[in-house]
Design an enzyme around this catalytic site. Structure first.
Site, PDB file in Angstrom:
ATOM      1  N   VAL A  75       5.879  27.540   8.963  1.00 28.23           N
ATOM      2  CA  VAL A  75       4.765  27.519   7.938  1.00 28.23           C
ATOM      3  C   VAL A  75       5.055  28.856   7.104  1.00 28.23           C
ATOM      4  CG1 VAL A  75       2.117  28.073   8.176  1.00 28.23           C
ATOM      5  CG2 VAL A  75       3.463  26.674   9.991  1.00 28.23           C
ATOM      6  N   THR A 118       8.972  31.089   5.058  1.00 30.69           N
ATOM      7  CA  THR A 118       8.270  30.682   6.335  1.00 30.69           C
ATOM      8  C   THR A 118       8.445  31.683   7.444  1.00 30.69           C
ATOM      9  OG1 THR A 118      10.006  29.213   7.076  1.00 30.69           O
ATOM     10  CG2 THR A 118       8.416  28.063   5.650  1.00 30.69           C
ATOM     11  N   ASP A 119       7.660  31.422   8.174  1.00 39.10           N
ATOM     12  CA  ASP A 119       7.811  32.179   9.499  1.00 39.10           C
ATOM     13  C   ASP A 119       8.712  31.429  10.383  1.00 39.10           C
ATOM     14  OD1 ASP A 119       5.919  30.299  10.648  1.00 39.10           O
ATOM     15  OD2 ASP A 119       4.134  31.547  10.576  1.00 39.10           O
ATOM     16  N   SER A 120       8.446  31.509  11.789  1.00 37.90           N
ATOM     17  CA  SER A 120       9.688  31.200  12.920  1.00 37.90           C
ATOM     18  C   SER A 120       9.018  29.752  13.133  1.00 37.90           C
ATOM     19  CB  SER A 120       9.360  31.695  14.166  1.00 37.90           C
ATOM     20  OG  SER A 120       8.169  32.137  14.707  1.00 37.90           O
ATOM     21  N   GLY A 121       7.636  29.380  12.772  1.00 46.56           N
ATOM     22  CA  GLY A 121       7.147  27.971  12.973  1.00 46.56           C
ATOM     23  C   GLY A 121       7.307  27.162  11.914  1.00 46.56           C
TER      24      GLY A 121
END
Length: 129
Positions: free
Chosen positions: A15, A10-13
């Protein structure tokens, strides 16, 4: 094939990072070929390789950390030297996350296009929908 989404996917969010879908699709194609009786490692040792010529992905909804994706992969076309795989990815709730289409070209160990051997085509036909 099922794929659990880990933090590193995932990314920092939280997602799934869009480029990671390429890895998921590669894993699903490899597993589909294995189910058809084909081992990528053996094919490679025999001078039969597949390279991606074209990749299309339509992102329908996000996948998140902790999700479990069900990746359904099938062959939609086989020609003299090319295979077209398609995939649908759904989350654990059955929501469509993305669809994909991958065009592979059969090449030799020098990366020159070559015809797909007939025995290989026969096994790949087991994956056609």
């Amino acid at each position: 094939m099922q794929k659990k989404i880990y933090y590193h996917d995932t990314d920092s969010g939280g997602v799934v990072y869009y480029a990671n879908y390429l890895k998921f699709l590669e894993e699903a194609r490899t597993e589909a070929m294995r189910e058809a009786g084909l081992e990528i490692k053996e094919l490679t040792q025999n001078g039969i390789l597949f390279v991606v010529r074209r990749q299309e992905i339509d992102y329908k909804s996000p996948a998140f950390y902790g999700d479990i994706l069900d990746i359904h992969t099938w062959v939609s076309a086989i020609s003299a030297a090319q295979i077209t795989f398609q995939a649908s990815l759904k989350n654990q709730d059955g929501q469509l996350v993305s669809t994909a289409k991958t065009l592979l070209v059969c090449v030799d160990s020098h990366l020159k296009p070559q015809p797909i051997p007939e025995y290989l085509k026969d096994k790949l036909k087991r994956l056609q929908k």
